[in-house]
Design a protein around this motif. Structure first.
Motif, PDB file in Angstrom:
ATOM      1  N   UNK A  17      25.656  -7.975   6.037  1.00  0.00           N
ATOM      2  CA  UNK A  17      26.506  -9.118   6.416  1.00  0.00           C
ATOM      3  C   UNK A  17      27.501  -8.724   7.507  1.00  0.00           C
ATOM      4  N   UNK A  18      28.049  -7.502   7.416  1.00  0.00           N
ATOM      5  CA  UNK A  18      28.988  -7.026   8.438  1.00  0.00           C
ATOM      6  C   UNK A  18      28.281  -6.946   9.799  1.00  0.00           C
ATOM      7  N   UNK A  19      27.037  -6.477   9.801  1.00  0.00           N
ATOM      8  CA  UNK A  19      26.272  -6.422  11.047  1.00  0.00           C
ATOM      9  C   UNK A  19      26.045  -7.806  11.626  1.00  0.00           C
ATOM     10  N   UNK A  20      25.733  -8.770  10.772  1.00  0.00           N
ATOM     11  CA  UNK A  20      25.519 -10.136  11.227  1.00  0.00           C
ATOM     12  C   UNK A  20      26.804 -10.714  11.815  1.00  0.00           C
ATOM     13  N   UNK A  21      27.913 -10.475  11.161  1.00  0.00           N
ATOM     14  CA  UNK A  21      29.220 -10.944  11.645  1.00  0.00           C
ATOM     15  C   UNK A  21      29.537 -10.299  12.995  1.00  0.00           C
ATOM     16  N   UNK A  22      29.285  -9.017  13.111  1.00  0.00           N
ATOM     17  CA  UNK A  22      29.524  -8.292  14.354  1.00  0.00           C
ATOM     18  C   UNK A  22      28.637  -8.841  15.467  1.00  0.00           C
ATOM     19  N   UNK A  23      27.400  -9.219  15.139  1.00  0.00           N
ATOM     20  CA  UNK A  23      26.472  -9.745  16.130  1.00  0.00           C
ATOM     21  C   UNK A  23      26.999 -10.953  16.877  1.00  0.00           C
ATOM     22  N   UNK A  24      27.898 -11.711  16.264  1.00  0.00           N
ATOM     23  CA  UNK A  24      28.457 -12.914  16.892  1.00  0.00           C
ATOM     24  C   UNK A  24      29.163 -12.612  18.208  1.00  0.00           C
ATOM     25  N   UNK A  25      29.676 -11.398  18.355  1.00  0.00           N
ATOM     26  CA  UNK A  25      30.423 -11.072  19.579  1.00  0.00           C
ATOM     27  C   UNK A  25      29.555 -10.419  20.653  1.00  0.00           C
ATOM     28  N   UNK A  26      28.261 -10.256  20.387  1.00  0.00           N
ATOM     29  CA  UNK A  26      27.377  -9.592  21.339  1.00  0.00           C
ATOM     30  C   UNK A  26      26.669 -10.590  22.242  1.00  0.00           C
ATOM     31  N   UNK A  27      26.336 -10.114  23.439  1.00  0.00           N
ATOM     32  CA  UNK A  27      25.591 -10.939  24.381  1.00  0.00           C
ATOM     33  C   UNK A  27      24.614 -10.049  25.152  1.00  0.00           C
ATOM     34  N   UNK A  28      23.660 -10.658  25.864  1.00  0.00           N
ATOM     35  CA  UNK A  28      22.678  -9.864  26.599  1.00  0.00           C
ATOM     36  C   UNK A  28      23.360  -8.817  27.478  1.00  0.00           C
ATOM     37  N   UNK A  29      22.790  -7.612  27.450  1.00  0.00           N
ATOM     38  CA  UNK A  29      23.330  -6.509  28.229  1.00  0.00           C
ATOM     39  C   UNK A  29      24.248  -5.590  27.445  1.00  0.00           C
ATOM     40  N   UNK A  30      24.626  -5.992  26.232  1.00  0.00           N
ATOM     41  CA  UNK A  30      25.494  -5.135  25.428  1.00  0.00           C
ATOM     42  C   UNK A  30      24.705  -3.968  24.842  1.00  0.00           C
ATOM     43  N   UNK A  40      23.766   6.871   6.135  1.00  0.00           N
ATOM     44  CA  UNK A  40      25.100   6.258   6.173  1.00  0.00           C
ATOM     45  C   UNK A  40      25.045   4.732   6.148  1.00  0.00           C
ATOM     46  N   UNK A  41      23.952   4.152   6.634  1.00  0.00           N
ATOM     47  CA  UNK A  41      23.836   2.693   6.651  1.00  0.00           C
ATOM     48  C   UNK A  41      23.657   2.107   8.036  1.00  0.00           C
ATOM     49  N   UNK A  42      23.345   2.940   9.020  1.00  0.00           N
ATOM     50  CA  UNK A  42      23.186   2.459  10.389  1.00  0.00           C
ATOM     51  C   UNK A  42      22.081   1.398  10.487  1.00  0.00           C
ATOM     52  N   UNK A  43      20.941   1.667   9.888  1.00  0.00           N
ATOM     53  CA  UNK A  43      19.817   0.723   9.982  1.00  0.00           C
ATOM     54  C   UNK A  43      20.135  -0.568   9.240  1.00  0.00           C
ATOM     55  N   UNK A  44      20.843  -0.505   8.134  1.00  0.00           N
ATOM     56  CA  UNK A  44      21.221  -1.739   7.422  1.00  0.00           C
ATOM     57  C   UNK A  44      22.155  -2.584   8.284  1.00  0.00           C
ATOM     58  N   UNK A  45      23.094  -1.934   8.957  1.00  0.00           N
ATOM     59  CA  UNK A  45      23.986  -2.661   9.858  1.00  0.00           C
ATOM     60  C   UNK A  45      23.166  -3.330  10.965  1.00  0.00           C
ATOM     61  N   UNK A  46      22.195  -2.604  11.510  1.00  0.00           N
ATOM     62  CA  UNK A  46      21.339  -3.148  12.569  1.00  0.00           C
ATOM     63  C   UNK A  46      20.512  -4.321  12.051  1.00  0.00           C
ATOM     64  N   UNK A  47      20.054  -4.266  10.799  1.00  0.00           N
ATOM     65  CA  UNK A  47      19.352  -5.407  10.204  1.00  0.00           C
ATOM     66  C   UNK A  47      20.219  -6.662  10.287  1.00  0.00           C
ATOM     67  N   UNK A  48      21.506  -6.495  10.020  1.00  0.00           N
ATOM     68  CA  UNK A  48      22.431  -7.620  10.084  1.00  0.00           C
ATOM     69  C   UNK A  48      22.595  -8.155  11.492  1.00  0.00           C
ATOM     70  N   UNK A  49      22.778  -7.250  12.456  1.00  0.00           N
ATOM     71  CA  UNK A  49      22.911  -7.685  13.849  1.00  0.00           C
ATOM     72  C   UNK A  49      21.653  -8.448  14.262  1.00  0.00           C
TER      73      UNK A  49
END
Length: 145
Positions: A17-30, A40-49
């Motif tokens: 969920x944190x990754x999904x929330x963080x994804x809101x601020x991303x745009x092409x080229x980021x 540590x949870x990197x891939x889970x965070x990426x699943x959210x994004x």
């Protein structure tokens, strides 16, 4: 999620969920660089994004042996795992820089393996495994490793 303010996750689902929330601020080229120990949870965070951009999180897995997974969503999501790289040249050979300056969002695990290729404006996320399923997620503008 704010810069330099840790977010405490208590479960895999909270990390996604944190990754999904963080994804809101991303745009092409980021370009987003994720650091943290194995597990540590990197891939889970990426699943959210990726899920924020319409990618099924069940389809997201670490590209440990392929280096890059490409996901089609509202915008392309490129998931790098540089863990097995021995030299930055390997990333250049597969066109990493074209992805970094392309039309999608790049999410890079183990970015320290290709440090000089990472754009200066990349966002850095450090995920710290505290205990059990607890993680601290810290977002930086520059690498502060």
């Amino acid at each position: 999620m704010n810069l330099n303010t840790p977010f405490r996750s208590h479960s895999v689902n909270e990390t996604i969920r944190a990754g999904s929330e963080f994804g809101k601020q991303l745009s092409p080229g980021d370009v987003v660089c994720l650091t943290g120990d194995l597990g540590a949870g990197k891939t889970h965070f990426i699943k959210g994004v990726a899920s924020f951009f319409g990618v099924d999180p069940d389809k997201v897995n670490s590209p440990t042996y392929t280096l890059i997974n490409e996901y089609s969503g509202e915008i392309p999501v490129y998931h790098f795992d540089c863990y097995r790289l021995k030299h930055e040249q390997e990333a250049l050979e597969i066109g990493a820089e074209e992805y970094f300056y392309g039309d999608g969002v790049c999410l890079v695990e183990w970015p320290e393996k290709i440090g000089s290729l990472i754009p200066d404006n990349a966002i850095w996320i450090k995920i710290l495994h505290l205990s059990g399923s607890e993680r601290d997620i810290l977002i930086h503008q520059k690498n502060s490793e």
